[in-house]
Design an enzyme around this catalytic site. Structure first.
Site, PDB file in Angstrom:
ATOM      1  N   GLU A  73     -36.382 -36.487 -92.746  1.00 38.45           N
ATOM      2  CA  GLU A  73     -37.840 -36.557 -92.740  1.00 38.45           C
ATOM      3  C   GLU A  73     -38.401 -35.514 -93.697  1.00 38.45           C
ATOM      4  OE1 GLU A  73     -39.517 -35.635 -88.768  1.00 38.45           O
ATOM      5  OE2 GLU A  73     -37.456 -35.626 -88.086  1.00 38.45           O
ATOM      6  N   CYS A 118     -36.734 -37.797 -86.149  1.00 38.55           N
ATOM      7  CA  CYS A 118     -35.404 -37.233 -85.859  1.00 38.55           C
ATOM      8  C   CYS A 118     -34.403 -38.254 -85.361  1.00 38.55           C
ATOM      9  CB  CYS A 118     -35.525 -36.108 -84.835  1.00 38.55           C
ATOM     10  SG  CYS A 118     -36.780 -34.906 -85.250  1.00 38.55           S
ATOM     11  N   HIS A 154     -31.403 -34.721 -78.319  1.00 39.51           N
ATOM     12  CA  HIS A 154     -32.142 -34.190 -79.468  1.00 39.51           C
ATOM     13  C   HIS A 154     -32.723 -32.838 -79.040  1.00 39.51           C
ATOM     14  CE1 HIS A 154     -34.802 -33.458 -82.710  1.00 39.51           C
ATOM     15  NE2 HIS A 154     -35.875 -33.588 -81.960  1.00 39.51           N
TER      16      HIS A 154
HETATM   17  N1  CAA Z   1     -41.074 -15.036 -71.241  1.00 40.14           N
HETATM   18  C1  CAA Z   1     -40.484 -16.199 -70.888  1.00 40.14           C
HETATM   19  N2  CAA Z   1     -40.986 -17.409 -71.245  1.00 40.14           N
HETATM   20  C2  CAA Z   1     -42.111 -17.426 -71.996  1.00 40.14           C
HETATM   21  C3  CAA Z   1     -42.782 -16.250 -72.389  1.00 40.14           C
HETATM   22  C4  CAA Z   1     -42.206 -15.007 -71.976  1.00 40.14           C
HETATM   23  N3  CAA Z   1     -42.767 -13.843 -72.320  1.00 40.14           N
HETATM   24  N4  CAA Z   1     -43.875 -16.593 -73.104  1.00 40.14           N
HETATM   25  C5  CAA Z   1     -43.901 -17.953 -73.164  1.00 40.14           C
HETATM   26  N5  CAA Z   1     -42.850 -18.443 -72.472  1.00 40.14           N
HETATM   27  C6  CAA Z   1     -42.481 -19.855 -72.304  1.00 40.14           C
HETATM   28  C7  CAA Z   1     -43.663 -20.737 -71.940  1.00 40.14           C
HETATM   29  O1  CAA Z   1     -43.907 -20.735 -70.549  1.00 40.14           O
HETATM   30  C8  CAA Z   1     -43.173 -22.079 -72.444  1.00 40.14           C
HETATM   31  O2  CAA Z   1     -42.226 -22.630 -71.546  1.00 40.14           O
HETATM   32  P1  CAA Z   1     -42.620 -23.871 -70.613  1.00 40.14           P
HETATM   33  O3  CAA Z   1     -43.078 -24.974 -71.520  1.00 40.14           O
HETATM   34  O4  CAA Z   1     -41.359 -24.191 -69.896  1.00 40.14           O
HETATM   35  O5  CAA Z   1     -43.738 -23.384 -69.729  1.00 40.14           O
HETATM   36  C9  CAA Z   1     -42.371 -21.716 -73.703  1.00 40.14           C
HETATM   37  O6  CAA Z   1     -42.041 -20.334 -73.572  1.00 40.14           O
HETATM   38  C10 CAA Z   1     -43.149 -21.896 -75.007  1.00 40.14           C
HETATM   39  O7  CAA Z   1     -44.358 -21.198 -74.882  1.00 40.14           O
HETATM   40  P2  CAA Z   1     -45.739 -21.896 -75.277  1.00 40.14           P
HETATM   41  O8  CAA Z   1     -45.798 -23.280 -74.693  1.00 40.14           O
HETATM   42  O9  CAA Z   1     -46.839 -20.966 -74.984  1.00 40.14           O
HETATM   43  O10 CAA Z   1     -45.496 -22.008 -76.846  1.00 40.14           O
HETATM   44  P3  CAA Z   1     -46.479 -22.575 -77.948  1.00 40.14           P
HETATM   45  O11 CAA Z   1     -47.747 -23.045 -77.389  1.00 40.14           O
HETATM   46  O12 CAA Z   1     -46.544 -21.547 -79.011  1.00 40.14           O
HETATM   47  O13 CAA Z   1     -45.713 -23.827 -78.554  1.00 40.14           O
HETATM   48  C11 CAA Z   1     -44.438 -25.773 -78.855  1.00 40.14           C
HETATM   49  C12 CAA Z   1     -44.549 -24.442 -78.090  1.00 40.14           C
HETATM   50  C13 CAA Z   1     -45.596 -26.678 -78.470  1.00 40.14           C
HETATM   51  C14 CAA Z   1     -43.122 -26.452 -78.496  1.00 40.14           C
HETATM   52  C15 CAA Z   1     -44.494 -25.481 -80.380  1.00 40.14           C
HETATM   53  O14 CAA Z   1     -43.421 -24.659 -80.747  1.00 40.14           O
HETATM   54  C16 CAA Z   1     -44.474 -26.725 -81.238  1.00 40.14           C
HETATM   55  O15 CAA Z   1     -45.505 -27.324 -81.512  1.00 40.14           O
HETATM   56  N6  CAA Z   1     -43.274 -27.101 -81.729  1.00 40.14           N
HETATM   57  C17 CAA Z   1     -43.117 -28.275 -82.615  1.00 40.14           C
HETATM   58  C18 CAA Z   1     -43.143 -29.572 -81.875  1.00 40.14           C
HETATM   59  C19 CAA Z   1     -41.906 -29.796 -81.044  1.00 40.14           C
HETATM   60  O16 CAA Z   1     -40.841 -29.239 -81.270  1.00 40.14           O
HETATM   61  N7  CAA Z   1     -42.034 -30.660 -80.034  1.00 40.14           N
HETATM   62  C20 CAA Z   1     -40.890 -31.045 -79.201  1.00 40.14           C
HETATM   63  C21 CAA Z   1     -40.958 -32.503 -78.794  1.00 40.14           C
HETATM   64  S1  CAA Z   1     -41.137 -33.522 -80.252  1.00 40.14           S
HETATM   65  C22 CAA Z   1     -39.563 -33.599 -80.939  1.00 40.14           C
HETATM   66  O17 CAA Z   1     -38.593 -33.309 -80.275  1.00 40.14           O
HETATM   67  C23 CAA Z   1     -39.416 -34.041 -82.368  1.00 40.14           C
HETATM   68  C24 CAA Z   1     -39.168 -32.833 -83.212  1.00 40.14           C
HETATM   69  O18 CAA Z   1     -38.031 -32.502 -83.469  1.00 40.14           O
HETATM   70  C25 CAA Z   1     -40.317 -32.122 -83.759  1.00 40.14           C
END
Ligand code: CAA
Length: 445
Positions: free
Chosen positions: A83, A120, A244
């Site tokens: 991609e 993916c 994945h």
């Molecule tokens: N200690 C322990 N855990 C902590 C923490 C701390 N101090 N601070 C945060 N966390 C945890 C949160 O609770 C959260 O876990 P849960 O979801 O289990 O509650 C995790 O760490 C991540 O924290 P946030 O949700 O606050 O993180 P974020 O808002 O910055 O973003 C994300 C996370 C949305 C995945 C972001 O990284 C993102 O947009 N990633 C790209 C999209 C992606 O990977 N999506 C996955 C599904 S799509 C897919 O699989 C296709 C692909 O390859 C892209």
């Protein structure tokens, strides 16, 4: 009809590393545990300035062909899943074949080449295409090479920046394979979704939180579809379940829901009932909201049981060993999860021949595909031949300021004239642009 599957694999990681807890988190003002515990990621791989999806893919293919003493005549098909393509017409497989022709005798003029796109899940689709080509008897005794190669970069300051990565997986698909055979049974969960997309732009538009929910929804559909043809799944049916892995925390969520699903109506549900009750059934509730709250409460309790923890540690955790250190490789991600599981089995001296693994792929936009694979007698020798641990250990450790330069170096909208961090040796490198805007490559001794 003989069995068809993956005969050989090779991995190539981008040669730079970003330490997420030590280097990235402090600059973002984040607690490092968000990365190591929450997302489950420690480091991401990045390509050096002379690397890209072609060099990583070609370098993986070269090692694969050399390890198996293959010549271009043995290969009837080269498909690239990516991609991160930079050309809407000329497929990346032609660039990779061109690289390989610089170092192997002969050529790939009689091999069918293409490029597969569905986020993916495209790597798994390309394996499917190769499988179908061989099963249709059109391969003339030859094998197919499938390359899953990506530079998974997000725009600076996008939440996805935490989950970047870069690398390639090359796989040889053949009759009577040495590594795994593929099941005929498959399940699909596919719907028109706008969770993650790149409408003619380099960096993705992402609705991160929604993408997590879409992954889970499509995966559930795929499992149900698989069960409709293969019968209900049970945790004892498979030793590993590579998913994945955009980040290990995503797999943690998917695995818990999958375990709840595959233990329903089994002796495991009964045995857990004393501690956490039976799973809620819809007919016991007046409305969807009350039912869904009860399911969430049951799922939380399930997560805390020793039985679930033991299953997760044995079946899922080993598949995340590489991903934790390299980040998201998009199309390659589920394929490094398969390899990670088998690597763990090898290091523990397990006999895996005849064992089943359950493989769960996903691509945004969105589609999940699941099937099972049966491990073949040559698996241990194949996995022992990999050098991914050395590659991961040898990566150059970037400072934050260097990371910013690397991100800019791979940003197609910027001038790419950046110094490299490592010295290439025995590998293909990017060598500038040709007169028609094509990218050029050369082999460095
Ligand atoms: N200690 C322990 N855990 C902590 C923490 C701390 N101090 N601070 C945060 N966390 C945890 C949160 O609770 C959260 O876990 P849960 O979801 O289990 O509650 C995790 O760490 C991540 O924290 P946030 O949700 O606050 O993180 P974020 O808002 O910055 O973003 C994300 C996370 C949305 C995945 C972001 O990284 C993102 O947009 N990633 C790209 C999209 C992606 O990977 N999506 C996955 C599904 S799509 C897919 O699989 C296709 C692909 O390859 C892209």
């Amino acid at each position: 009809m003989s069995d068809v599957g993956i005969d050989a694999v090779e991995i190539w990681t981008g040669k730079l590393k970003l330490d997420l807890a030590e280097t990235f988190a402090p600059e973002k003002g984040d607690d490092p545990a968000k990365y190591t515990k929450g997302l489950g990621l420690f480091e991401s791989s990045f390509p050096d300035t002379y690397e890209d999806i072609v060099t990583m893919g070609a370098n993986a293919c070269k090692r694969l062909m050399e390890r198996h003493d293959l010549s271009p005549d043995d290969v009837g098909r080269i498909d690239v899943a990516t991609e991160s393509s930079f050309d809407n017409s000329k497929p990346i497989s032609t660039y990779i074949a061109g690289c390989l022709e610089q170092t192997f005798d002969g050529d790939f003029h009689h091999a069918n080449k293409g490029e597969r796109k569905f986020a993916c899940v495209a790597g798994t689709q390309a394996i499917d295409d190769a499988y179908n080509w061989i099963r249709a008897g059109r391969n003339r005794g030859r094998s197919a090479i499938v390359v899953a190669t990506d530079t998974a970069l997000y725009a600076r300051d996008d939440p996805g920046e935490a989950t970047q990565g870069a690398g390639a997986v090359a796989m040889l698909v053949s009759e009577d394979p040495d590594l795994v055979t593929l099941s005929d049974a498959q399940g699909y969960g596919s719907a028109d979704e706008t969770d993650f997309l790149k409408p003619n732009q380099q960096f993705p538009s992402v609705d991160g939180k929604r993408s997590v929910q879409v992954y889970l929804a499509r995966m559930r559909e795929a499992v149900e579809d698989y069960e409709s043809v293969a019968g209900d799944l049970h945790p004892d049916d498979f030793v590993y379940a590579p998913f994945h892995t955009p980040f290990p925390g995503m797999v943690r969520k998917a695995a818990l829901l999958a375990y709840r699903h595959i233990t329903r109506d089994t002796e495991i549900e009964e045995e857990l009932a004393d501690a956490i009750g039976m799973q809620p059934r819809r007919e016991e509730f007046d409305d969807d909201e009350a039912f869904s709250e009860a399911v969430s409460a049951y799922t939380d309790d399930l997560k805390g049981t020793d039985r679930y923890a033991a299953w997760y540690d044995a079946t899922i955790d080993p598949t995340l060993d590489i991903s934790r250190r390299v980040g998201n490789w998009y199309t390659g991600s589920v394929h490094i999860a398969r390899i990670a599981g088998l690597k763990r089995a090898l290091s523990e001296g397990r006999d895996m021949t005849g064992e089943r693994i359950f493989v769960a792929s996903y691509g945004s936009g969105a589609q999940a595909e699941v099937h099972h694979e049966t491990v073949q007698p040559g698996w241990d020798e194949e996995i022992a031949g990999l050098n991914i641990d050395e590659q991961v250990a040898d990566r150059y450790d970037l400072t934050f300021e260097e990371y910013e330069r690397v991100h800019a170096a791979h940003d197609h909208s910027k001038d790419r004239d950046f110094e490299e961090f490592t010295a290439p040796e025995d590998e293909f490198v990017f060598d500038g642009w040709g007169r028609m805007g094509e990218r050029k490559y050369r082999y460095v001794e």
